[in-house]
Each structure stands twice: as structure tokens, then as C-alpha cells.
Design a protein around this motif. Structure first.
Motif, PDB file in Angstrom:
ATOM      1  N   LYS A  45      34.531  36.282  35.087  1.00 57.80           N
ATOM      2  CA  LYS A  45      35.548  35.275  35.413  1.00 57.80           C
ATOM      3  C   LYS A  45      36.926  35.899  35.549  1.00 57.80           C
ATOM      4  N   ILE A  48      37.053  37.481  39.089  1.00 58.02           N
ATOM      5  CA  ILE A  48      37.128  36.611  40.270  1.00 58.02           C
ATOM      6  C   ILE A  48      38.281  35.616  40.204  1.00 58.02           C
ATOM      7  N   GLY A  49      39.077  35.693  39.152  1.00 61.42           N
ATOM      8  CA  GLY A  49      40.279  34.867  39.101  1.00 61.42           C
ATOM      9  C   GLY A  49      40.122  33.519  38.454  1.00 61.42           C
ATOM     10  N   TYR A  60      41.259  45.507  43.783  1.00 60.89           N
ATOM     11  CA  TYR A  60      40.337  45.409  44.906  1.00 60.89           C
ATOM     12  C   TYR A  60      40.823  46.338  46.003  1.00 60.89           C
ATOM     13  N   PHE A  65      45.031  42.489  41.713  1.00 58.42           N
ATOM     14  CA  PHE A  65      44.875  41.050  41.922  1.00 58.42           C
ATOM     15  C   PHE A  65      45.913  40.237  41.164  1.00 58.42           C
ATOM     16  N   LYS A  70      50.839  35.382  46.110  1.00 58.71           N
ATOM     17  CA  LYS A  70      49.793  34.384  46.325  1.00 58.71           C
ATOM     18  C   LYS A  70      49.008  34.639  47.611  1.00 58.71           C
ATOM     19  N   GLN A  73      46.503  37.402  46.889  1.00 62.33           N
ATOM     20  CA  GLN A  73      45.431  36.869  46.046  1.00 62.33           C
ATOM     21  C   GLN A  73      44.479  36.004  46.851  1.00 62.33           C
ATOM     22  N   GLN A  74      45.036  35.174  47.730  1.00 58.83           N
ATOM     23  CA  GLN A  74      44.180  34.314  48.549  1.00 58.83           C
ATOM     24  C   GLN A  74      43.340  35.142  49.511  1.00 58.83           C
ATOM     25  N   ARG A  77      40.481  36.583  47.543  1.00 53.38           N
ATOM     26  CA  ARG A  77      39.484  35.541  47.253  1.00 53.38           C
ATOM     27  C   ARG A  77      38.590  35.273  48.458  1.00 53.38           C
ATOM     28  N   ARG A  78      39.153  35.338  49.647  1.00 53.78           N
ATOM     29  CA  ARG A  78      38.363  35.100  50.853  1.00 53.78           C
ATOM     30  C   ARG A  78      37.356  36.219  51.106  1.00 53.78           C
ATOM     31  N   MET A  80      35.550  37.467  48.703  1.00 54.52           N
ATOM     32  CA  MET A  80      34.539  37.364  47.652  1.00 54.52           C
ATOM     33  C   MET A  80      33.432  36.390  48.047  1.00 54.52           C
TER      34      MET A  80
END
Length: 248
Positions: A45, A48-49, A60, A65, A70, A73-74, A77-78, A80
Motif C-alpha cells: 500500500k 502504490i500510494g 519509480y 513518488f 501531483k 504522482q498521477q 499511478r497511470r 500501475m
């Protein structure tokens, strides 16, 4: 590549992760093992944030991260894909609608592009014939394969799997392992798997870390794990029925 450096996390004053450091290479299946309550799921957890560590870094491909803006980070996340333990399928959506969901939420692809991508992913996991079925109409193993298809539909660079073999019979577990391994190597994904399944450890563990009471006590490859001198790891391994039957 994913790097974690000095990850620490506590809840209500109780330390759960105590300075975890490791790296996970592209194109490899990286396994995190350990008994219940050792911090495996919390570590995932943090990566993966979903839970922010109290200290430490998650990188990464060199991007930190938790020390990025932001937008970065976004973007990470895309990149993952996540396969949750219970599959986390939407009961009210068909198989293909479940797989398509991330595309609807996170992309502006055309209808034909989404349709083609979903069809490709379902074919890749051997479920093209089940596209119109509801989750209630398919087996547990098929649900896991739907979860894998959904996890890879965005062409992820990083794949996280939380107990992918939970609740499956041994033969189906082997097939899920093989599928994850094939996809990891075929697309050059950095894959991290939380597992209790010793067959997974022995058969697809390119890199393995063993957690015990929040510490990383061992790291290495599957071929070396049964030769360990770490007492806690030996107890964990040889209490397992599979290893006992193999005489290891």
C-alpha cells in the motif's frame, strides 16, 4: 524499476515497517513473503500510494513518488496495474465492462480503441469467449484472470498483485502464476507479488524478500531460499506442507 529506501510506517505508535530497503527490476517477478502481520500488505500500500509512509522513499524509474508534484504522482499511478486479492470485480458489469473500466475512467480513447484493447487483453488471458458473462457466471480462477486483464489494460509499467492465488485450487494457482510470469516477461513489466504460496516462491520467484516483524530479514532468488541460515525464514519455509513433501 522500483526502488524503496528506508520505508517506515507506524499505526497508533506501533511500528509496522522498520526501514525497508530493496529494488525491483523490470521484467522480473518480485515476491514479498512472510507470515501474517509482518507488514507485507502495508508495504504494498505504501508503494502504490494508498498509505503514506512515515519516512523513506519510493522511486519509480528515479521519480520519487512522495516527493513529486501531483501531476507526476498521477502520471506514475497511470503506469500501475493492480490485481487485488479478492478480484474486486463489479458484480453489475460484464467481464468486458470490468476490463474496460480503467479505460473509461482514465483515458480519452475512442470506442473502437477501447473495444480493441479490451478484446486483446481478454484474448491474452484466455477469456475472449467469456466477454459477455457476468462475474457470478464464472469460476474463481476466471475471475482472477479477468482481474489480470483489467490490471494490464492500461499497458502498465508496474504490476502489483496481492495474493493472486488466494482461494484457488493448486492447478489453477499454477496457471495464474504462469500467466503473470509470461505477461511480466513479455511486456517488460516490473511485477511485485504479495504471496503465501510456496509454489509461487519456488517456481516464479526471480527476486524474493522475506519480512519478519516489520524487518527485511532476507533477500534473494528462489534457488537460494531453501539454503538460508536465517532461522525465522527456515521456520516459515519448513512449516509449509509443500516443502515438507519435497523433502527440502
Amino acid at each position: 524499476m522500483i526502488e524503496i529506501k528506508g520505508i517506515e510506517k507506524a499505526f497508533s505508535g506501533k511500528e509496522v515497517l522498520k526501514g525497508i530497503t530493496s529494488s525491483f527490476e523490470k521484467g522480473q517477478t518480485n515476491l514479498i513473503i512472510g507470515g501474517s502481520g509482518t507488514g507485507k500488505s502495508v508495504l504494498l500500500k505504501c508503494m502504490i500510494g494508498l498509505v503514506k509512509p512515515d519516512s523513506g522513499h519510493v522511486l519509480y524509474n528515479g521519480r520519487d513518488f512522495y516527493n513529486s508534484d501531483k501531476d507526476t504522482q498521477q502520471s506514475i499511478r497511470r503506469e500501475m496495474g493492480v490485481l487485488f486479492q479478492g478480484g474486486a470485480l463489479f458484480d453489475s458489469k460484464t467481464v468486458e465492462e470490468n476490463v474496460r473500466f480503467p479505460l473509461d475512467m482514465l483515458t480519452d480513447q475512442s470506442e473502437s480503441e477501447k473495444r480493441d484493447r479490451v478484446a486483446f487483453c481478454l484474448q491474452r488471458v484466455g477469456l475472449d469467449a467469456a466477454a459477455k458473462k457476468m462475474p457470478s457466471e464464472i469460476s474463481g480462477g476466471m475471475k482472477k484472470r479477468v482481474g489480470i486483464a483489467r490490471a494490464i489494460v492500461m499497458n502498465p509499467m508496474y504490476l502489483f498483485c496481492d495474493e493472486p492465488n488466494s482461494g484457488l485450487d493448486p492447478l489453477t494457482s499454477v496457471k495464474i502464476d504462469e500467466l503473470i510470469k509470461e505477461i511480466t516477461e513479455e511486456y517488460g513489466i516490473t511485477t511485485i507479488i504479495i504471496t503465501h504460496d510456496m509454489n509461487s516462491v519456488l517456481e516464479i520467484g526471480d527476486n524474493i524478500i522475506f519480512l519478519y516483524q516489520g524487518h527485511k530479514l532476507w533477500e534473494g532468488k528462489s534457488g537460494d531460499i531453501t539454503q538460508t541460515n536465517v532461522a525465522e525464514l527456515k521456520e516459515f519455509l519448513f512449516s509449509n506442507k509443500l516443502l515438507r513433501e519435497m523433502g527440502r
